[in-house]
Scaffold this motif. Sequence first.
Motif, PDB file in Angstrom:
ATOM      1  N   UNK B   1      22.157  30.080  -7.954  1.00  0.00           N
ATOM      2  CA  UNK B   1      22.096  28.860  -7.133  1.00  0.00           C
ATOM      3  C   UNK B   1      23.225  28.810  -6.112  1.00  0.00           C
ATOM      4  N   UNK B   2      24.435  29.114  -6.578  1.00  0.00           N
ATOM      5  CA  UNK B   2      25.570  29.052  -5.651  1.00  0.00           C
ATOM      6  C   UNK B   2      25.412  30.098  -4.549  1.00  0.00           C
ATOM      7  N   UNK B   3      24.897  31.289  -4.921  1.00  0.00           N
ATOM      8  CA  UNK B   3      24.703  32.331  -3.917  1.00  0.00           C
ATOM      9  C   UNK B   3      23.671  31.882  -2.893  1.00  0.00           C
ATOM     10  N   UNK B   4      22.627  31.210  -3.370  1.00  0.00           N
ATOM     11  CA  UNK B   4      21.593  30.720  -2.459  1.00  0.00           C
ATOM     12  C   UNK B   4      22.176  29.714  -1.485  1.00  0.00           C
ATOM     13  N   UNK B   5      23.022  28.841  -2.035  1.00  0.00           N
ATOM     14  CA  UNK B   5      23.626  27.820  -1.171  1.00  0.00           C
ATOM     15  C   UNK B   5      24.530  28.450  -0.109  1.00  0.00           C
ATOM     16  N   UNK B   6      25.337  29.422  -0.541  1.00  0.00           N
ATOM     17  CA  UNK B   6      26.223  30.074   0.424  1.00  0.00           C
ATOM     18  C   UNK B   6      25.404  30.813   1.482  1.00  0.00           C
ATOM     19  N   UNK B   7      24.348  31.491   1.011  1.00  0.00           N
ATOM     20  CA  UNK B   7      23.496  32.205   1.959  1.00  0.00           C
ATOM     21  C   UNK B   7      22.869  31.267   2.973  1.00  0.00           C
ATOM     22  N   UNK B   8      22.377  30.120   2.476  1.00  0.00           N
ATOM     23  CA  UNK B   8      21.772  29.138   3.376  1.00  0.00           C
ATOM     24  C   UNK B   8      22.791  28.639   4.393  1.00  0.00           C
ATOM     25  N   UNK B   9      24.002  28.328   3.895  1.00  0.00           N
ATOM     26  CA  UNK B   9      25.035  27.824   4.796  1.00  0.00           C
ATOM     27  C   UNK B   9      25.349  28.862   5.866  1.00  0.00           C
ATOM     28  N   UNK B  10      25.470  30.138   5.460  1.00  0.00           N
ATOM     29  CA  UNK B  10      25.769  31.195   6.425  1.00  0.00           C
ATOM     30  C   UNK B  10      24.640  31.307   7.445  1.00  0.00           C
ATOM     31  N   UNK B  11      23.410  31.199   6.964  1.00  0.00           N
ATOM     32  CA  UNK B  11      22.261  31.279   7.872  1.00  0.00           C
ATOM     33  C   UNK B  11      22.307  30.144   8.890  1.00  0.00           C
ATOM     34  N   UNK B  12      22.562  28.918   8.398  1.00  0.00           N
ATOM     35  CA  UNK B  12      22.654  27.773   9.306  1.00  0.00           C
ATOM     36  C   UNK B  12      23.706  28.023  10.371  1.00  0.00           C
ATOM     37  N   UNK B  13      24.877  28.513   9.943  1.00  0.00           N
ATOM     38  CA  UNK B  13      25.969  28.699  10.892  1.00  0.00           C
ATOM     39  C   UNK B  13      25.601  29.747  11.940  1.00  0.00           C
ATOM     40  N   UNK B  14      24.957  30.848  11.489  1.00  0.00           N
ATOM     41  CA  UNK B  14      24.605  31.894  12.444  1.00  0.00           C
ATOM     42  C   UNK B  14      23.589  31.394  13.456  1.00  0.00           C
ATOM     43  N   UNK B  15      22.595  30.664  12.967  1.00  0.00           N
ATOM     44  CA  UNK B  15      21.599  30.119  13.896  1.00  0.00           C
ATOM     45  C   UNK B  15      22.283  29.176  14.882  1.00  0.00           C
ATOM     46  N   UNK B  16      23.170  28.328  14.333  1.00  0.00           N
ATOM     47  CA  UNK B  16      23.840  27.343  15.186  1.00  0.00           C
ATOM     48  C   UNK B  16      24.633  28.039  16.281  1.00  0.00           C
ATOM     49  N   UNK B  17      25.398  29.082  15.919  1.00  0.00           N
ATOM     50  CA  UNK B  17      26.227  29.765  16.918  1.00  0.00           C
ATOM     51  C   UNK B  17      25.345  30.417  17.978  1.00  0.00           C
ATOM     52  N   UNK B  18      24.267  31.079  17.530  1.00  0.00           N
ATOM     53  CA  UNK B  18      23.387  31.739  18.496  1.00  0.00           C
ATOM     54  C   UNK B  18      22.772  30.728  19.460  1.00  0.00           C
ATOM     55  N   UNK B  19      22.217  29.674  18.896  1.00  0.00           N
ATOM     56  CA  UNK B  19      21.548  28.684  19.741  1.00  0.00           C
ATOM     57  C   UNK B  19      22.554  28.015  20.667  1.00  0.00           C
ATOM     58  N   UNK B  20      23.737  27.736  20.136  1.00  0.00           N
ATOM     59  CA  UNK B  20      24.738  27.064  20.959  1.00  0.00           C
ATOM     60  C   UNK B  20      25.168  27.922  22.141  1.00  0.00           C
TER      61      UNK B  20
END
Lengths: 314, 177
Positions: B1-20
Amino acid sequence: MLKDLGTPTTRSAFRSAGETPLRSAGTPRDVRRRRTVLVLVILACFTLIVLDARRSAGSPVEPLREAAAGVFGPLESTATSARQPVDNLRDRFAEMDRLKAENEKLKKDNEDLTRELTTSDYARNRAQELDKLLKVAPAFTMTPARVIGIGSAQTFSHTVTIDAGTADGVHTDMTVLNGTGLVGRVVRTTQGTATVLLIGDRNSTVGGRLNASMALGFVSGRGEVGGTLDYKLIDPKARPKVGDRIVTWGSSGNAPYVPGVPIGVVTSVTANEGSLGSTATVKPYVDPTRIDTVGVVTGPPARPPRPQITGKGN
Amino acid sequence: MIALRIGLAALFLMIAVTVQTSVLTNIAVAGVTCDLTLIVVIALALSRGPEWGAIAGFAGGLLLDVVPPADHTAGRWALSLAIAGYIAGLIRRETSGSPVGPLGVALTVVLGTAVSFFIYSATGSLLHDPSVDWGEFGVRLGIAAGYDVVGAIVVIPLVMWIMGRVQPARERRRVAP
């Protein structure tokens, strides 16, 4: 809600241990762990800043930048291709419509100016002063590229990413231009991307020549969103006039700037206070917010700029 | 579960940086873009607390520092976003884990924008970066804050909802009595 933000640890920790525990503060152990994380993160940031602050070639952050560009270059490229809906959205804004109309007009003006530029002042002066042999814009080898990332105003720096890198023969200190004029120079490259410092950045200075009088001077960025530039002449007695056009006078070895690229047009002139000379405000030909396809000068002409006289000059 | 959460957070951040960096700059208002990365960091902090806020802020800021076209000293956005994320996490604690109201979220975003932009500019001044222009600070902060609130309306509920789905059962019980 915000009242606890500024207060030190002890109070909230104490409160939570007291008889009216704040639900918010958590146990003292939580608080301690939270503080430790914050301190560690801040220390990491300071370490990074100190390591990277000298901007020397061997900055340990460089590999990180390389890796990031390797991952995010393709991502940005894809995102840029997929931005059609965003473009449509943008076009709905009335403000943007106005800008668009203005841009059309400017583009047309620019074309006229560029044509005029290549045919009149610059060519005539060059022809007269330099034994009629110089061509206006020597045929440099260009590598086309697309802008895939733009720095925001919050970072204060005016930089863009283009989708050409060392694999395409792009290296640092190469001139970047587009159909209307000078865009900037390459400051950082990776395999597939390059970072371009726009001429409107405060860190940018370009040698500029007044078309009308051939006087030399320096064009520096103001850091404004519109990309407005300042122009100072070397000769304090020379005076630029409103409407004068400025082209690059080129650096030795054609790096970072090749000669003869249009930079902008003088819009106002003010005398320097307390010293000789005057500063002109220059409106760049290239609108920094609307750069899309650019060309990187990757090769010099076959010989330095005096090969034939068959240019557009006549 | 914790790994999933970290992975999701990393994914969100990468998408955010790219889109920004490549999409949102095309709809910039007077050059100012929506700080999508900051918004994601605040969303993570609001759903997970100050530690997550600080670490997500550090990671997201570091990406902003090294992903082209960044050309400033690395670590400046990292510091700014880490502190903004930490503060946002504290605000979540202050309201004791219950969902922060829309007004609270908006205020948090404005506060986060102000804090991060100020720290970024201040570190630039300390490092003698000639491009920092305090005369423009107020105007750009105002536009950025407004723009970020608009972006947050879309992004924060989405991120918080997804992060809520992967919350451990015991925390879910505590939050929803």
